[in-house]
Design a protein around this motif. Sequence first.
Motif, PDB file in Angstrom:
ATOM      1  N   GLN A  89     -18.526  -7.162  12.633  1.00 58.17           N
ATOM      2  CA  GLN A  89     -18.325  -7.295  10.972  1.00 58.17           C
ATOM      3  C   GLN A  89     -16.940  -7.758  10.631  1.00 58.17           C
ATOM      4  O   GLN A  89     -16.062  -6.745   9.929  1.00 58.17           O
ATOM      5  N   TYR A  90     -16.507  -9.087  10.724  1.00 56.65           N
ATOM      6  CA  TYR A  90     -15.003  -9.380  10.242  1.00 56.65           C
ATOM      7  C   TYR A  90     -14.885  -9.589   8.952  1.00 56.65           C
ATOM      8  O   TYR A  90     -13.590  -9.576   8.466  1.00 56.65           O
ATOM      9  N   GLU A  91     -15.857  -9.711   7.972  1.00 61.95           N
ATOM     10  CA  GLU A  91     -15.880  -9.651   6.755  1.00 61.95           C
ATOM     11  C   GLU A  91     -17.077  -9.028   6.001  1.00 61.95           C
ATOM     12  O   GLU A  91     -18.055  -8.831   6.665  1.00 61.95           O
ATOM     13  N   LEU A 183     -11.745  -8.756   4.411  1.00 66.28           N
ATOM     14  CA  LEU A 183     -11.877  -8.670   5.772  1.00 66.28           C
ATOM     15  C   LEU A 183     -11.650  -7.551   6.132  1.00 66.28           C
ATOM     16  O   LEU A 183     -10.899  -6.522   5.566  1.00 66.28           O
ATOM     17  N   ARG A 184     -12.350  -7.149   7.535  1.00 71.00           N
ATOM     18  CA  ARG A 184     -12.020  -5.799   8.075  1.00 71.00           C
ATOM     19  C   ARG A 184     -10.996  -5.654   8.608  1.00 71.00           C
ATOM     20  O   ARG A 184     -10.230  -4.282   8.552  1.00 71.00           O
ATOM     21  N   GLU A 185      -9.913  -6.726   8.727  1.00 77.63           N
ATOM     22  CA  GLU A 185      -8.572  -6.408   9.317  1.00 77.63           C
ATOM     23  C   GLU A 185      -7.665  -5.989   8.135  1.00 77.63           C
ATOM     24  O   GLU A 185      -6.511  -5.573   8.296  1.00 77.63           O
ATOM     25  N   GLY A 186      -8.182  -6.263   6.767  1.00 82.21           N
ATOM     26  CA  GLY A 186      -7.443  -6.136   5.673  1.00 82.21           C
ATOM     27  C   GLY A 186      -6.253  -6.950   5.307  1.00 82.21           C
ATOM     28  O   GLY A 186      -6.152  -8.001   6.226  1.00 82.21           O
ATOM     29  N   LEU A 187      -5.300  -6.503   4.698  1.00 81.64           N
ATOM     30  CA  LEU A 187      -4.117  -7.211   4.184  1.00 81.64           C
ATOM     31  C   LEU A 187      -2.891  -7.070   5.166  1.00 81.64           C
ATOM     32  O   LEU A 187      -2.632  -5.950   5.423  1.00 81.64           O
ATOM     33  N   SER A 207      -1.631   0.712  -7.939  1.00 84.90           N
ATOM     34  CA  SER A 207      -2.940   0.252  -7.200  1.00 84.90           C
ATOM     35  C   SER A 207      -2.973   0.909  -5.845  1.00 84.90           C
ATOM     36  O   SER A 207      -4.164   1.259  -5.578  1.00 84.90           O
ATOM     37  N   ILE A 208      -2.109   0.760  -5.035  1.00 87.31           N
ATOM     38  CA  ILE A 208      -2.300   1.350  -3.796  1.00 87.31           C
ATOM     39  C   ILE A 208      -2.315   2.778  -3.892  1.00 87.31           C
ATOM     40  O   ILE A 208      -3.397   3.425  -3.092  1.00 87.31           O
ATOM     41  N   ARG A 209      -1.787   3.691  -4.838  1.00 88.16           N
ATOM     42  CA  ARG A 209      -1.602   4.955  -4.708  1.00 88.16           C
ATOM     43  C   ARG A 209      -3.243   5.484  -5.283  1.00 88.16           C
ATOM     44  O   ARG A 209      -3.798   6.482  -4.676  1.00 88.16           O
ATOM     45  N   GLU A 210      -3.650   4.578  -6.117  1.00 88.47           N
ATOM     46  CA  GLU A 210      -5.040   5.078  -6.782  1.00 88.47           C
ATOM     47  C   GLU A 210      -6.163   4.755  -5.768  1.00 88.47           C
ATOM     48  O   GLU A 210      -7.291   5.559  -5.465  1.00 88.47           O
ATOM     49  N   THR A 211      -6.051   3.737  -4.992  1.00 90.79           N
ATOM     50  CA  THR A 211      -7.265   3.489  -4.107  1.00 90.79           C
ATOM     51  C   THR A 211      -7.055   4.395  -2.660  1.00 90.79           C
ATOM     52  O   THR A 211      -8.232   4.743  -2.432  1.00 90.79           O
ATOM     53  N   LEU A 212      -6.050   4.834  -2.444  1.00 90.78           N
ATOM     54  CA  LEU A 212      -5.736   5.748  -1.477  1.00 90.78           C
ATOM     55  C   LEU A 212      -6.377   7.234  -1.963  1.00 90.78           C
ATOM     56  O   LEU A 212      -7.150   7.810  -1.101  1.00 90.78           O
ATOM     57  N   ALA A 213      -6.291   7.547  -2.890  1.00 92.06           N
ATOM     58  CA  ALA A 213      -6.701   9.003  -3.574  1.00 92.06           C
ATOM     59  C   ALA A 213      -8.035   8.704  -3.602  1.00 92.06           C
ATOM     60  O   ALA A 213      -8.593   9.773  -3.700  1.00 92.06           O
ATOM     61  N   LEU A 214      -8.660   7.655  -4.036  1.00 94.68           N
ATOM     62  CA  LEU A 214     -10.020   7.723  -4.289  1.00 94.68           C
ATOM     63  C   LEU A 214     -10.718   7.556  -2.961  1.00 94.68           C
ATOM     64  O   LEU A 214     -11.962   7.487  -2.866  1.00 94.68           O
ATOM     65  N   VAL A 215     -10.141   7.365  -1.816  1.00 93.59           N
ATOM     66  CA  VAL A 215     -10.638   7.317  -0.342  1.00 93.59           C
ATOM     67  C   VAL A 215     -11.378   5.888  -0.301  1.00 93.59           C
ATOM     68  O   VAL A 215     -12.347   5.880   0.361  1.00 93.59           O
ATOM     69  N   LEU A 216     -10.807   5.211  -0.876  1.00 90.21           N
ATOM     70  CA  LEU A 216     -11.434   3.568  -0.837  1.00 90.21           C
ATOM     71  C   LEU A 216     -10.723   2.611   0.056  1.00 90.21           C
ATOM     72  O   LEU A 216     -11.222   1.825   0.677  1.00 90.21           O
ATOM     73  N   SER A 217      -9.394   2.838   0.282  1.00 89.45           N
ATOM     74  CA  SER A 217      -8.691   2.118   1.273  1.00 89.45           C
ATOM     75  C   SER A 217      -7.811   3.077   1.926  1.00 89.45           C
ATOM     76  O   SER A 217      -7.824   4.183   1.841  1.00 89.45           O
ATOM     77  N   GLU A 218      -7.157   2.400   3.009  1.00 89.05           N
ATOM     78  CA  GLU A 218      -6.393   3.284   4.142  1.00 89.05           C
ATOM     79  C   GLU A 218      -5.187   2.330   4.773  1.00 89.05           C
ATOM     80  O   GLU A 218      -5.381   0.980   4.599  1.00 89.05           O
ATOM     81  N   PHE A 220      -3.731   1.071   7.883  1.00 86.32           N
ATOM     82  CA  PHE A 220      -3.853   0.896   9.453  1.00 86.32           C
ATOM     83  C   PHE A 220      -3.108  -0.119   9.962  1.00 86.32           C
ATOM     84  O   PHE A 220      -3.252  -1.194   9.770  1.00 86.32           O
ATOM     85  N   ASP A 221      -2.073   0.134  10.970  1.00 88.07           N
ATOM     86  CA  ASP A 221      -1.408  -1.058  11.693  1.00 88.07           C
ATOM     87  C   ASP A 221      -0.746  -1.652  10.587  1.00 88.07           C
ATOM     88  O   ASP A 221      -0.847  -2.978  10.906  1.00 88.07           O
ATOM     89  N   VAL A 222      -0.081  -1.079   9.735  1.00 95.02           N
ATOM     90  CA  VAL A 222       0.748  -1.857   8.710  1.00 95.02           C
ATOM     91  C   VAL A 222      -0.055  -2.854   7.965  1.00 95.02           C
ATOM     92  O   VAL A 222       0.480  -3.905   7.702  1.00 95.02           O
ATOM     93  N   ARG A 223      -1.250  -2.484   7.833  1.00100.01           N
ATOM     94  CA  ARG A 223      -2.332  -3.223   6.856  1.00100.01           C
ATOM     95  C   ARG A 223      -2.994  -2.393   5.771  1.00100.01           C
ATOM     96  O   ARG A 223      -3.249  -1.212   6.395  1.00100.01           O
ATOM     97  N   LEU A 224      -3.345  -2.782   4.965  1.00 98.44           N
ATOM     98  CA  LEU A 224      -3.989  -2.271   3.887  1.00 98.44           C
ATOM     99  C   LEU A 224      -5.342  -2.535   3.863  1.00 98.44           C
ATOM    100  O   LEU A 224      -5.645  -3.804   3.806  1.00 98.44           O
ATOM    101  N   ARG A 225      -6.448  -1.659   4.249  1.00 94.94           N
ATOM    102  CA  ARG A 225      -7.682  -2.058   4.387  1.00 94.94           C
ATOM    103  C   ARG A 225      -8.766  -1.413   3.591  1.00 94.94           C
ATOM    104  O   ARG A 225      -8.487  -0.290   3.247  1.00 94.94           O
ATOM    105  N   LEU A 226      -9.873  -1.720   3.328  1.00 98.96           N
ATOM    106  CA  LEU A 226     -11.036  -0.935   2.915  1.00 98.96           C
ATOM    107  C   LEU A 226     -11.374  -0.017   3.972  1.00 98.96           C
ATOM    108  O   LEU A 226     -11.422  -0.289   5.126  1.00 98.96           O
ATOM    109  N   ARG A 227     -11.703   1.537   3.625  1.00 94.67           N
ATOM    110  CA  ARG A 227     -12.271   2.323   4.732  1.00 94.67           C
ATOM    111  C   ARG A 227     -13.886   2.059   4.838  1.00 94.67           C
ATOM    112  O   ARG A 227     -14.410   1.264   4.155  1.00 94.67           O
ATOM    113  N   ASP A 228     -13.953   1.996   5.994  1.00 98.33           N
ATOM    114  CA  ASP A 228     -15.303   1.472   6.548  1.00 98.33           C
ATOM    115  C   ASP A 228     -16.436   1.983   5.603  1.00 98.33           C
ATOM    116  O   ASP A 228     -17.271   1.336   5.333  1.00 98.33           O
ATOM    117  N   GLU A 229     -16.363   3.198   5.401  1.00 95.64           N
ATOM    118  CA  GLU A 229     -17.614   3.842   4.477  1.00 95.64           C
ATOM    119  C   GLU A 229     -17.403   3.535   2.944  1.00 95.64           C
ATOM    120  O   GLU A 229     -18.415   4.021   2.212  1.00 95.64           O
TER     121      GLU A 229
END
Length: 246
Positions: A89-91, A183-187, A207-218, A220-229
Amino acid sequence: WARDAGCENVNLDLIYGLIGQSMASWQTNLETALALGPDHLSLYALTIEEGTPLERDIKRGRSPGPDLDLQADMFEWNRERLRPAGWQQYEVSNWASPGSECRHNLAYWHNGDWLGLGAGAHSHLFEERFADVASPSRYIALVNETEVGDAADATHSMRQVTFREPADRKREMSETVILALRLREGLDVAGFERRFGVDFETVFQASIRETLALVLSEVFDVRLRLRDEAVLLGDEAFLRFLPGEG
């Protein structure tokens, strides 16, 4: 038939969550598609587009709307069925066998450039979005009236272009982030900074701080991406990167 015609890379587009569709019916559709052995699957939940007959029927009570909870269950079942079978699931809505990701659509999700030709076609060039007139007969007439001029100003001389969204740096940055988060690879943060010449965290700090705090993003490997869940809650993350929101 496509294989017999010599097509080596076959995609099937399917829509689920249709009004009145049951989980069992959708499962049968997907299993039937898988039995055909495609290389790529685009699985989209039914969305109600503004101005369509279906939207009007729903507003007037002539038809029920889609069952959003059932659509979510179908989305989760898709992942449970396809991941163990080796599909990637790449997108959010797109699945591929290894190496069969759609390069055409990746141009969109990387917010790249493309030129659309034909009635109703949309384009993205020079950080500007524009679209051609929808009527085929009108499109042909306007193309025939277009004068050949300076290539640098070509998009402005094409008379068939009836919609234009001028270049806007803040919008381009926001769209690049939002599309990449699909994209699953993220930004690719480093790629973003090379493209725009700015520090990503400085521009989108809140925006980064808020999405991380809400457990929406993470991160990973110098990328910002949506958490799988959190993929089903993608819109909650996307809106926080809109211009003026960060």
